[in-house]
Design a protein around this motif. Structure first.
Motif, PDB file in Angstrom:
ATOM      1  N   GLY A   1      14.684  -9.738   9.771  1.00  0.00           N
ATOM      2  CA  GLY A   1      15.842 -10.597   9.977  1.00  0.00           C
ATOM      3  C   GLY A   1      15.491 -11.919  10.631  1.00  0.00           C
ATOM      4  N   LEU A   2      14.202 -12.161  10.938  1.00  0.00           N
ATOM      5  CA  LEU A   2      13.770 -13.417  11.545  1.00  0.00           C
ATOM      6  C   LEU A   2      13.633 -14.479  10.457  1.00  0.00           C
ATOM      7  CD1 LEU A   2      11.029 -12.095  14.004  1.00  0.00           C
ATOM      8  CD2 LEU A   2      13.350 -12.853  14.586  1.00  0.00           C
ATOM      9  N   ASP A   3      14.331 -15.573  10.610  1.00  0.00           N
ATOM     10  CA  ASP A   3      14.303 -16.660   9.629  1.00  0.00           C
ATOM     11  C   ASP A   3      13.534 -17.822  10.249  1.00  0.00           C
ATOM     12  OD1 ASP A   3      14.725 -18.323   7.522  1.00  0.00           O
ATOM     13  OD2 ASP A   3      16.869 -18.603   7.859  1.00  0.00           O
ATOM     14  N   VAL A   4      12.241 -17.950   9.889  1.00  0.00           N
ATOM     15  CA  VAL A   4      11.366 -18.926  10.535  1.00  0.00           C
ATOM     16  C   VAL A   4      10.633 -19.729   9.471  1.00  0.00           C
ATOM     17  CG1 VAL A   4      11.078 -17.403  12.516  1.00  0.00           C
ATOM     18  CG2 VAL A   4       9.394 -17.335  10.682  1.00  0.00           C
ATOM     19  N   GLU A   5       9.782 -20.650   9.924  1.00  0.00           N
ATOM     20  CA  GLU A   5       8.983 -21.457   8.998  1.00  0.00           C
ATOM     21  C   GLU A   5       7.878 -20.606   8.370  1.00  0.00           C
ATOM     22  OE1 GLU A   5       9.804 -24.323   8.147  1.00  0.00           O
ATOM     23  OE2 GLU A   5      11.052 -25.149   9.732  1.00  0.00           O
ATOM     24  N   GLU A   6       7.324 -21.111   7.266  1.00  0.00           N
ATOM     25  CA  GLU A   6       6.358 -20.337   6.493  1.00  0.00           C
ATOM     26  C   GLU A   6       5.097 -20.003   7.288  1.00  0.00           C
ATOM     27  OE1 GLU A   6       4.571 -18.561   2.963  1.00  0.00           O
ATOM     28  OE2 GLU A   6       6.551 -18.773   3.834  1.00  0.00           O
ATOM     29  N   ASN A   7       4.510 -20.983   7.966  1.00  0.00           N
ATOM     30  CA  ASN A   7       3.291 -20.709   8.726  1.00  0.00           C
ATOM     31  C   ASN A   7       3.561 -19.781   9.902  1.00  0.00           C
ATOM     32  OD1 ASN A   7       1.783 -22.272   7.033  1.00  0.00           O
ATOM     33  ND2 ASN A   7       1.806 -24.090   8.331  1.00  0.00           N
TER      34      ASN A   7
ATOM     35  N   ALA B   1       5.894 -17.507   9.888  1.00  0.00           N
ATOM     36  CA  ALA B   1       6.086 -16.185   9.276  1.00  0.00           C
ATOM     37  C   ALA B   1       4.751 -15.540   8.959  1.00  0.00           C
ATOM     38  CB  ALA B   1       6.929 -16.322   8.009  1.00  0.00           C
ATOM     39  N   ARG B   2       3.811 -16.317   8.448  1.00  0.00           N
ATOM     40  CA  ARG B   2       2.486 -15.785   8.122  1.00  0.00           C
ATOM     41  C   ARG B   2       1.812 -15.244   9.381  1.00  0.00           C
ATOM     42  NH1 ARG B   2       0.665 -20.072   6.139  1.00  0.00           N
ATOM     43  NH2 ARG B   2       1.045 -19.662   3.926  1.00  0.00           N
ATOM     44  N   ARG B   3       1.911 -15.966  10.489  1.00  0.00           N
ATOM     45  CA  ARG B   3       1.275 -15.553  11.739  1.00  0.00           C
ATOM     46  C   ARG B   3       1.949 -14.297  12.300  1.00  0.00           C
ATOM     47  NH1 ARG B   3      -1.882 -17.972  15.709  1.00  0.00           N
ATOM     48  NH2 ARG B   3      -2.800 -16.262  16.880  1.00  0.00           N
ATOM     49  N   LEU B   4       3.271 -14.260  12.276  1.00  0.00           N
ATOM     50  CA  LEU B   4       3.990 -13.102  12.790  1.00  0.00           C
ATOM     51  C   LEU B   4       3.701 -11.865  11.951  1.00  0.00           C
ATOM     52  CD1 LEU B   4       5.353 -15.259  14.500  1.00  0.00           C
ATOM     53  CD2 LEU B   4       7.551 -14.131  14.084  1.00  0.00           C
ATOM     54  N   LEU B   5       3.600 -12.041  10.639  1.00  0.00           N
ATOM     55  CA  LEU B   5       3.288 -10.905   9.774  1.00  0.00           C
ATOM     56  C   LEU B   5       1.874 -10.399  10.022  1.00  0.00           C
ATOM     57  CD1 LEU B   5       4.982 -12.077   6.469  1.00  0.00           C
ATOM     58  CD2 LEU B   5       5.582 -10.039   7.788  1.00  0.00           C
TER      59      LEU B   5
ATOM     60  N   SER C   1      -1.384  -6.056  12.278  1.00  0.00           N
ATOM     61  CA  SER C   1      -2.332  -5.569  13.295  1.00  0.00           C
ATOM     62  C   SER C   1      -1.698  -4.455  14.119  1.00  0.00           C
ATOM     63  CB  SER C   1      -2.753  -6.724  14.211  1.00  0.00           C
ATOM     64  OG  SER C   1      -3.414  -7.734  13.471  1.00  0.00           O
ATOM     65  N   PHE C   2      -0.420  -4.629  14.442  1.00  0.00           N
ATOM     66  CA  PHE C   2       0.323  -3.595  15.177  1.00  0.00           C
ATOM     67  C   PHE C   2       0.337  -2.292  14.384  1.00  0.00           C
ATOM     68  CE2 PHE C   2       4.495  -1.485  15.564  1.00  0.00           C
ATOM     69  CZ  PHE C   2       4.518  -1.175  16.915  1.00  0.00           C
ATOM     70  N   ARG C   3       0.522  -2.409  13.087  1.00  0.00           N
ATOM     71  CA  ARG C   3       0.572  -1.221  12.224  1.00  0.00           C
ATOM     72  C   ARG C   3      -0.750  -0.453  12.281  1.00  0.00           C
ATOM     73  NH1 ARG C   3       3.094  -1.432   6.220  1.00  0.00           N
ATOM     74  NH2 ARG C   3       3.178   0.800   5.840  1.00  0.00           N
ATOM     75  N   VAL C   4      -1.856  -1.185  12.205  1.00  0.00           N
ATOM     76  CA  VAL C   4      -3.177  -0.548  12.247  1.00  0.00           C
ATOM     77  C   VAL C   4      -3.439   0.057  13.626  1.00  0.00           C
ATOM     78  CG1 VAL C   4      -5.652  -0.958  12.090  1.00  0.00           C
ATOM     79  CG2 VAL C   4      -4.111  -2.043  10.442  1.00  0.00           C
ATOM     80  N   ALA C   5      -3.116  -0.725  14.690  1.00  0.00           N
ATOM     81  CA  ALA C   5      -3.386  -0.265  16.055  1.00  0.00           C
ATOM     82  C   ALA C   5      -2.606   1.001  16.399  1.00  0.00           C
ATOM     83  CB  ALA C   5      -3.051  -1.376  17.050  1.00  0.00           C
ATOM     84  N   ARG C   6      -1.421   1.147  15.848  1.00  0.00           N
ATOM     85  CA  ARG C   6      -0.594   2.317  16.139  1.00  0.00           C
ATOM     86  C   ARG C   6      -0.817   3.461  15.153  1.00  0.00           C
ATOM     87  NH1 ARG C   6       3.790   1.101  19.552  1.00  0.00           N
ATOM     88  NH2 ARG C   6       3.009  -0.462  21.003  1.00  0.00           N
TER      89      ARG C   6
ATOM     90  N   LEU D   1      10.572 -24.195  23.354  1.00  0.00           N
ATOM     91  CA  LEU D   1      10.223 -24.016  21.947  1.00  0.00           C
ATOM     92  C   LEU D   1      11.101 -22.914  21.373  1.00  0.00           C
ATOM     93  CD1 LEU D   1       6.320 -23.953  22.279  1.00  0.00           C
ATOM     94  CD2 LEU D   1       7.646 -25.835  21.324  1.00  0.00           C
ATOM     95  N   GLU D   2      11.229 -22.903  20.055  1.00  0.00           N
ATOM     96  CA  GLU D   2      11.996 -21.830  19.432  1.00  0.00           C
ATOM     97  C   GLU D   2      11.209 -20.521  19.549  1.00  0.00           C
ATOM     98  OE1 GLU D   2      12.538 -22.324  15.267  1.00  0.00           O
ATOM     99  OE2 GLU D   2      10.616 -23.315  15.003  1.00  0.00           O
ATOM    100  N   PRO D   3      11.870 -19.364  19.477  1.00  0.00           N
ATOM    101  CA  PRO D   3      11.207 -18.078  19.716  1.00  0.00           C
ATOM    102  C   PRO D   3       9.967 -17.826  18.865  1.00  0.00           C
ATOM    103  CG  PRO D   3      13.572 -17.781  19.732  1.00  0.00           C
ATOM    104  CD  PRO D   3      13.327 -19.207  19.328  1.00  0.00           C
ATOM    105  N   ALA D   4      10.035 -18.118  17.559  1.00  0.00           N
ATOM    106  CA  ALA D   4       8.878 -17.863  16.698  1.00  0.00           C
ATOM    107  C   ALA D   4       7.681 -18.712  17.110  1.00  0.00           C
ATOM    108  CB  ALA D   4       9.235 -18.119  15.235  1.00  0.00           C
ATOM    109  N   GLN D   5       7.933 -19.968  17.490  1.00  0.00           N
ATOM    110  CA  GLN D   5       6.843 -20.843  17.915  1.00  0.00           C
ATOM    111  C   GLN D   5       6.273 -20.387  19.256  1.00  0.00           C
ATOM    112  OE1 GLN D   5       5.528 -23.275  16.109  1.00  0.00           O
ATOM    113  NE2 GLN D   5       4.004 -23.868  17.627  1.00  0.00           N
TER     114      GLN D   5
END
Length: 416
Positions: free
Chosen positions: A296-302, A304-308, A313-318, A352-356
């Motif tokens: 549901g996070l609506d952010v800029e493309e770069n 979004a790429r970083r957050l994904l 990484s979270f998926r692998v670590a857990r 700054l905005e939350p995603a940044q």
């Protein structure tokens, strides 16, 4: 004709604004002061229910036309401000007619290019500003939009992770076509070059332009970068049957420029063993769409790429590699992203905005871990980022003081 607001206004307080008063004479308590560029029309910013709206006084026919153009650009996912409504039937208390008004939603955490170039810029920051502006023009042209008035004042910039994203803010002179001809594109770029060169000379004459910036070179570089990007996106490439790695390289180059490749059109050239390859390109947004769908996070493309990347990484670590992606995203949002953002002191959240913010915390963690030769962890990185970085950053969301002069406001130092 009675007062009428046409569009999709989400704030009922809009109707209560003093529409019977010329925009230039609106009381100060209705307005906020934000950096803005040069405009042939009166433009003011009003803050209602925590949202900021840009209001432009303009002829009724042009107001309706620009509203429709901005709506169409939004339908094409083009980077532009969001139209809210058109106000018609305005009259003074004495019954004298007033111009109509176009209302758009102010793009948070953004600044006009004119204001940015009035500040202190490093050469690499200037290049990213050029690239963002070139990408904006290419995306508009791919959508069939002829701008006709690209300028530093009509373009907003916004941070997108380590890069900048540019947005159209004024579509008054624009035209939307199924496809633009080469002549239309060349004319649009020439108008942009002349306008930008002229505005930079104006800034230089006023002492607002950094001495290292050459107005003519800046304008010419924009044209060169636009053409290089356009050719990369649209040119055909001839390769041998066995040289498919070149196609992969082409796709990677397009991705690095911020575009996704929807499909490849391949034709075999008659009488040879060569293939002619032309990519069909769509606007960037794969990562944005995936992140929005999952979180549901609506952010800029770069961003979004970083957050994904962090989500993966979270998926692998857990140990959740085989778990449903939506479930993993919900856990990451609840256990990583939201706690990090909420840990920022309330008086610093407007920086700054939350995603940044989250992106910069991840960067800070990486640099700290590199320096110490181990993973310092998110909590330690967050504390260090708040204490050593965030407190010193200018407030990108805060409103400029009332004593600012339009077009010459002090803006954050963007030497990244």
């Amino acid at each position: 004709m009675p007062l009428q607001i046409t569009g999709a206004p989400s704030d009922p307080d809009l109707i209560r604004l003093p529409w019977e008063t010329p925009l230039e004479e609106w009381p100060e308590h209705h307005l906020v002061t934000l950096p803005r560029g040069i405009s042939r029309h009166i433009v003011r910013f009003a803050r209602l229910s925590g949202r900021v709206y840009a209001i432009k006084e303009i002829n009724s026919r042009f107001a309706r036309r620009e509203y429709q153009l901005l709506w169409d650009l939004g339908r094409h996912d083009a980077p532009s401000v969001e139209p809210v409504a058109v106000v018609t039937g305005r009259t003074t208390a004495d019954g004298e007619p007033l111009d109509s008004a176009l209302i758009t939603r102010h793009l948070q955490f953004s600044l006009p290019y004119r204001a940015v170039l009035s500040g202190s810029l490093r050469p690499d920051t200037l290049i990213r500003l050029l690239d963002a502006l070139a990408v904006l023009l290419v995306r508009l042209h791919l959508a069939g939009f002829y701008w006709g008035d690209c300028s530093l004042s009509n373009t907003l910039f916004r941070r997108d992770a380590g890069a900048f994203a540019a947005y159209l803010v004024d579509a008054e002179t624009g035209e939307l076509h199924p496809v633009l001809s080469r002549g239309q594109r060349d004319q649009d770029i020439e108008v942009a070059r002349v306008n930008i060169f002229g505005e930079m000379l104006d800034l230089e004459a006023g002492g607002f332009l950094h001495p290292s910036i050459d107005p003519l070179a800046f304008a010419d570089q924009l044209v060169a970068r636009y053409h290089r990007l356009w050719e990369e996106l649209t040119q055909e490439e001839i390769v041998e049957d066995v040289e498919w790695h070149l196609i992969d390289q082409r796709i990677r180059r397009l991705n690095s420029l911020g575009f996704d490749v929807a499909e490849m059109m391949i034709r075999r050239k008659a009488g040879t063993a060569r293939l002619m390859v032309k990519p069909k390109v769509v606007d960037a947004g794969h990562h944005q769409r995936r992140l929005l769908r999952l979180t549901g996070l609506d952010v800029e493309e770069n961003q979004a790429r970083r957050l994904l990347n962090d989500l993966d990484s979270f998926r692998v670590a857990r140990g959740l590699r085989h778990e449903d992606e939506a479930i993993v995203a919900h856990l990451w949002l609840a256990e990583i992203f939201q706690p990090t953002v909420l840990a920022i002191p309330p008086d610093l959240r407007g920086k700054l905005e939350p995603a940044q913010l989250f992106h910069e915390v991840l960067d800070h963690r990486w640099y700290m871990s590199e320096a110490e030769g181990r993973d310092v962890g998110l909590d330690a990185a967050l504390r260090s980022y708040i204490d050593t970085v965030l407190v010193h950053k200018p407030d990108e969301k805060a409103l400029i003081g009332d004593d600012a002069v339009p077009g010459t406001e002090q803006v954050p130092d963007l030497t990244l």
